[in-house]
Design a protein around this motif. Structure first.
Motif, short mmCIF file in Angstrom:
data_model
loop_
_atom_site.label_atom_id
_atom_site.label_comp_id
_atom_site.label_asym_id
_atom_site.label_seq_id
_atom_site.Cartn_x
_atom_site.Cartn_y
_atom_site.Cartn_z
N VAL A 1 37.40 35.00 25.53
CA VAL A 1 38.05 34.20 26.58
C VAL A 1 39.04 35.10 27.36
CG1 VAL A 1 39.60 32.26 27.04
CG2 VAL A 1 37.78 32.02 25.34
N SER B 1 34.46 29.03 23.82
CA SER B 1 35.86 28.59 23.76
C SER B 1 36.54 28.90 22.42
CB SER B 1 35.97 27.10 24.08
OG SER B 1 35.17 26.39 23.17
N LEU C 1 38.81 28.75 31.14
CA LEU C 1 37.51 29.37 30.88
C LEU C 1 36.46 28.85 31.85
CD1 LEU C 1 35.64 31.09 29.14
CD2 LEU C 1 35.50 29.20 27.52
N SER D 1 30.53 27.49 27.97
CA SER D 1 31.95 27.26 27.72
C SER D 1 32.17 26.75 26.30
CB SER D 1 32.47 26.26 28.76
OG SER D 1 33.80 25.99 28.53
#
Lengths: 283, 106
Positions: A52, A46, A76, A42
């Motif tokens: 994403v 991100s 996410l 993540s």
């Protein structure tokens, strides 16, 4: 007109292509890392809005959307938990590569990536049979023709001439490239992968995915990508115009232990996975 | 109406489809039996459990003449893409693809 290139000369002009996205290197570094968790992924992903968006799209696809406690997946982290780490890595690598490496017409970059996605789908299924790493096989399948994009980037007119020469003389692509350019996309792609510090196994597979002179490629993963490429043509994945099934190395099939009448049970799986990947990646 | 079986990713299955083949758990045993109706909740559940393929039964409204025509077209297409240089394994692959396409078209 013939252009005489060498692999070294092509690599000196590797900046004709953009750099490999950093996120791809990060993911490839963690392919074999069992401890890579949703949190780490993540953090890496991100800052990549296109990725994403694809992951959220996949998590909410079709009937899956709206059934996570009555809500669509909006974060996410939720998407990673729903899709699973393997699938997230796969979508991330494919999105980053396909969005970064494009080419202007007349080169058909869309067709190249559709074909590459088909080869990746076949490579995964063959890797399971050969007991090789499935994610590494998929990455090698996805990148197997990256040398074509580099050759077109370096010598666009000569490269299109090579593609036309191939059609006119009904040659395989390697023979046409060598005739017109003096090098072929497998050699160049393998060396580009080394320049990008991709895992040596992946670079060797890209370099060896075309069986030469009736002999099989030089590594087991190259066997997988070679056979996967032929299978993707045989299954007509991506519906390439003027599709022809290329030469298939008996040696590669024997080394992988493939019996096609048994392996036919995997055909519907490959087609379904390819279709889902195609829809997920918007190709 | 005649039915045929197709393989799909759960994300591409329309809710209401009927499962044609049972889905097994990784450790053995049946997760979902053939004949079950796949509503949206079941599809999401399968996806969460890592099931990425399901075989579903679809109505097949085609008449016998249309089926015969599709089989002939599939055979011609396979012959066309496999034209040219051959090898033992390529020929074997061609036979496997031909058989698969005939079954699919039928």
């Amino acid at each position: 007109m013939r252009t005489r290139l060498t692999v070294e000369a092509v690599l000196q002009r590797a900046d004709a292509l953009p750099a490999l996205p950093q996120i791809v290197t990060l993911i490839l570094d963690t392919l074999a890392d069992e401890s890579a968790n949703a949190e780490t992924l993540s953090e890496h992903i991100s800052g990549e809005p296109a990725i994403v968006a694809r992951l959220l799209g996949a998590a909410n696809a079709g009937a899956l959307g709206g059934h996570q406690g009555g809500h669509h997946v909006q974060s996410l982290r939720q998407a990673i938990l729903l899709l699973g780490i393997g699938r997230v890595k796969e979508i991330t690598v494919a999105t980053a590569i396909i969005e970064r490496f494009t080419a202007k017409p007349p080169f058909d970059a869309h067709g190249l990536w559709l074909h590459s996605l088909g080869v990746a789908a076949c490579a995964k299924e063959i890797a399971i049979l050969a007991e090789l790493d499935v994610e590494v096989a998929a990455t090698a399948g996805l990148l197997h023709d990256i040398g074509q994009l580099l050759l077109f980037g370096v010598e666009p007119i000569a490269y299109i001439e090579a593609l036309n020469y191939r059609k006119q003389h009904k040659l395989d692509i390697i023979a046409a490239e060598r005739e017109i350019l003096g090098v072929d996309h497998a050699q160049v792609g393998g060396e580009l992968a080394r320049l990008w510090h991709l895992p040596p196994l992946v670079a060797d597979a890209i370099a060896g995915h075309h069986a030469a002179d009736g002999l099989g490629p030089a590594s087991e993963l190259a066997d997988v990508v070679h056979v996967a490429e032929v299978l993707s043509h045989a299954l007509d994945l991506g519906r390439v115009e003027g599709n022809q099934v290329p030469r298939l190395s008996d040696l590669s099939c024997a080394r992988l232990g493939i019996d096609w009448s048994d392996f036919a049970d995997h055909f519907p799986h490959i087609e379904a996975r390819f279709e889902n990947a195609r829809v997920t990646l918007g190709l | 109406m005649k039915q045929r079986t197709v393989c799909r990713h759960p994300a591409l299955v329309t809710p209401g489809a009927i499962l044609a083949r049972s889905i097994s758990r990784a450790g053995g045993g049946v997760l979902l039996a053939a004949g079950a109706e796949l509503d949206a909740e079941k599809l999401a559940h399968l996806h969460q459990r890592g099931v990425d393929l399901v075989f579903i039964a679809e109505d097949d409204p085609r008449q016998p003449a249309a089926i015969a025509s599709e089989i002939a077209a599939a055979e011609a297409h396979v012959a066309q893409i496999f034209a040219g240089e051959s090898s033992d394994s390529r020929d074997e692959l061609g036979r496997a693809i031909l058989s698969y396409r005939r079954t699919q078209a039928a």
